[in-house]
Design an enzyme around this catalytic site. Sequence first.
Site, PDB file in Angstrom:
ATOM      1  N   GLY A  70      66.615  -2.356 -21.948  1.00  0.00           N
ATOM      2  CA  GLY A  70      65.873  -3.611 -21.960  1.00  0.00           C
ATOM      3  C   GLY A  70      66.731  -4.775 -21.513  1.00  0.00           C
ATOM      4  N   ASP A  71      66.061  -5.790 -21.005  1.00  0.00           N
ATOM      5  CA  ASP A  71      66.743  -7.017 -20.650  1.00  0.00           C
ATOM      6  C   ASP A  71      65.776  -8.168 -20.876  1.00  0.00           C
ATOM      7  OD1 ASP A  71      69.349  -8.005 -19.473  1.00  0.00           O
ATOM      8  OD2 ASP A  71      67.887  -9.096 -18.268  1.00  0.00           O
ATOM      9  N   GLN A  72      66.329  -9.301 -21.248  1.00  0.00           N
ATOM     10  CA  GLN A  72      65.510 -10.483 -21.503  1.00  0.00           C
ATOM     11  C   GLN A  72      66.212 -11.700 -20.928  1.00  0.00           C
ATOM     12  OE1 GLN A  72      65.084 -12.065 -25.617  1.00  0.00           O
ATOM     13  NE2 GLN A  72      62.916 -11.707 -25.249  1.00  0.00           N
ATOM     14  N   ALA A 107      61.866  -7.296 -20.121  1.00  0.00           N
ATOM     15  CA  ALA A 107      61.617  -6.058 -19.381  1.00  0.00           C
ATOM     16  C   ALA A 107      62.217  -4.886 -20.139  1.00  0.00           C
ATOM     17  CB  ALA A 107      62.228  -6.139 -17.989  1.00  0.00           C
TER      18      ALA A 107
END
Length: 189
Positions: A70-72, A107
Site C-alpha cells: 500500500g501507499d498513501q 492505493a
Amino acid sequence: MAEKQLILGSTSKYRKELLSRLAYSFTATAPLIDEDKEKDPKLSPKALAEKLAFMKAESLKSSDRVVIGGDQLVSFEGQILGKAHTKENAVKQLMAMQGKTHELITAICVFDGDKAIPYTNITRMTMRTLSQSQLERYVELDEPTDCAGSYKIEKHGIMLFDKIETDDFTAIQGLPLIALNKILEDIGL
C-alpha cells in the site's frame, strides 16, 4: 493444499492496526524496495501511489503468499505532500491546506501468487479555516509528523475538517478495509 500466508508489506503501525480489524492472521514485513528511488516526478499523484503499492507487494510475492502492498499520499494543488517529519513543517502544510480541498490517495495492491489485484481510493477532504495558533496546538496534541498531510484523522485530526467525501473511512487511515476485505474473500482467504 496448505493455506497461503498473508503478508502485509509494510512497517506502518497504522496499517498493522487496521489490518488486524479484519481478524486475519498475518505477518508485517518491510517491502524490499527503496521507495525514494522509485518516486518518478513525471507520474501523477494517483499513478505514483499505485506504482509504489504495486512494487511493495511485488517485492514480497511468492506462490505460497498473499501479499498486500500500500501507499498513501496527499495531492494538493497539483503537488504531492509527504510526511512533514518536523512540527514546523507540519504546521506549514496545514496552513497551506486550510480552507481548501485536497485529495488523499490510498492505493493498495494484493498479490495472490503472481496475480496482482490493484485498488485505489480517492478521498476528498476539505479543511476548515483555522489560525496558525490553532494549528500549532493541534500539531502539539497529535504530533502528526509521520503522516501524509500532517494530520491523524483517527485521533484529533477530525476537528480540522469541514467535509470528508469517501467510500471507505478506513482508507484515510492508510488501508481501505472495505475493498481489501472483499479482495481477500474473493481470493479465498
